[in-house]
Design an enzyme around this catalytic site. Structure first.
Site, short mmCIF file in Angstrom:
data_model
loop_
_atom_site.label_atom_id
_atom_site.label_comp_id
_atom_site.label_asym_id
_atom_site.label_seq_id
_atom_site.Cartn_x
_atom_site.Cartn_y
_atom_site.Cartn_z
CE1 TYR A 54 3.38 -0.83 -3.29
CE2 TYR A 54 1.45 0.50 -3.47
CZ TYR A 54 2.04 -0.59 -3.48
OH TYR A 54 1.06 -1.45 -3.67
CG ASP A 83 -2.14 4.91 -2.64
OD1 ASP A 83 -1.42 4.06 -2.99
OD2 ASP A 83 -3.29 4.56 -1.81
CG HIS A 111 -1.96 -0.98 1.03
ND1 HIS A 111 -3.05 -0.86 0.19
CD2 HIS A 111 -2.44 -2.23 1.53
CE1 HIS A 111 -3.91 -1.74 0.16
NE2 HIS A 111 -3.64 -2.52 1.11
#
Length: 373
Positions: free
Chosen positions: A124, A150, A120
């Site tokens: 990252y 994201d 998630h």
């Protein structure tokens, strides 16, 4: 709009890919989302259409292939190898449509030892080298919700790659694969952090002790009398002097540099003397670099944002940046896109008869919802 006429096919997944295609839709692209039957609605579904398909059925895969033949862009969010197993990998799809831009938006990318691992945003971001710089003194690194990997490193970076590939296609006439990894996107967003490490006076101290990471009293947030907050960014000497003038104190009382902990405590006690609105009356229109911290509901009502129509009637942000001739014109349809809302319409446009559509629905190949457009 800038992307008028560009046709995008999105394979439904978690938030980064849907956000990426909303950006494309806002700037004029026609986006069709392939949802799983019974899947979750897309909260960033503005300007998109949805067809719900069972991709475990060869007929569902064939429908996707047919949609791809008339698409400019395909974006998929799955782990490496999933699309290949479905017969929808880039080699096959670009052979079928040589001008197709095939975007693969994943956390780790298509290669490397982590490529098939789950992850998630926080994972990252941790691998990007950015998370280690975020957080307060003597505390653990703190991820700013799931914004950086994201969305900044995922959605927006992937959209940039897609638009670059579309621009290049105008010259070559050929499609290509966009391998967009959130780790690398987040690292790229943090390029200045990597590049500025040697700048004297800016870094060099532990996390939370530097000028821009909450170490300095003149780059910090402060609680006000009414339990709201003000943001202070008075870095340059002239701006710091303006702030002191508006606070009605001197450099001797609150020097620009010194023991930051004590200076923070002093400034914190000052901001507690007035409400946020009272401080805004003092600082608005000045070069003190002191502004209110607004929550999501308040941001849309601020005069600066109202003046620029920065928020839509739905209270969601207006697409940015603002283009002078071909600005984004976001759809006024509901932001919540339910899987299968447009299944029948899309199949009809493909030339599939009503009788055949009903057969596909009965077989569980196609799903729909009643309120289709």
């Amino acid at each position: 709009m800038a992307l008028q006429g560009v046709r995008v096919l999105e394979l439904a997944g978690l938030a980064p890919a849907p956000m990426c295609t909303m950006i494309l839709a806002d700037f004029g692209a026609s986006v069709t989302r392939v949802d799983r039957i019974g899947g979750e609605p897309d909260v960033t579904g503005r300007g998109k259409r949805s067809i719900a398909l069972n991709l475990k059925d060869p007929e569902g895969v064939r429908i996707v292939k047919n949609l791809c033949r008339s698409s400019d862009v395909l974006i998929e969010p799955f782990r490496p190898g999933v699309m290949e197993k479905l017969g929808l990998g880039p080699d096959e799809m670009i052979q079928d449509n040589p001008q197709l831009i095939y975007a693969r938006l994943t956390g780790w990318g298509q290669t490397g030892p982590y490529r098939k691992m789950a992850g998630h945003d926080i994972n990252y971001l941790g691998l990007s080298g950015v998370l280690a710089s975020l957080g307060r003194k003597n505390e653990n690194p703190l991820a700013p919700t799931n914004l950086l990997a994201d969305f900044a490193g995922g959605s927006f970076t992937c959209a940039l790659g897609i638009m670059a590939a579309l621009l290049e296609r105008n010259t070559s006439g050929k499609g290509q694969v966009v391998d967009s990894a959130m780790v690398e996107g987040a690292a790229y967003v943090g390029s200045w952090l990597h590049a500025s490490k040697a700048m004297p006076g800016l870094w060099g101290q532990p996390r939370g002790c530097n000028i821009l990471d909450s170490g300095a009293h003149f780059y910090e947030t402060y609680r006000t009398k009414d339990d709201k907050f003000m943001a202070v960014g008075a870095i340059e000497p002239q701006f710091y002097e303006t702030m002191l003038d508006k606070l009605n104190i001197t450099q001797e009382e609150l020097p620009h540099f010194g023991e930051f902990g004590k200076l923070k405590a002093k400034l914190a006690s000052i901001f507690l003397e007035k409400t946020r609105d009272e401080w805004c009356e003092i600082f608005d229109g000045t070069d003190a670099c002191v502004t209110p911290v607004l929550d999501q509901s308040e941001a849309a009502l601020h005069p600066q944002n109202i003046a620029r129509s920065a928020f839509l009637a739905s209270s969601l942000p207006r697409p940015a940046p603002l283009l002078s001739r071909t600005p984004a014109v976001p759809s006024k349809a509901d932001d919540l896109l339910k899987p299968g809302t447009h299944s029948v319409n899309i199949l009809e446009e493909m030339g599939i008869s009503a009788e055949r559509i009903e057969q596909l629905r009965e077989r569980g190949v196609v799903g729909e919802v009643k309120e289709r457009a």
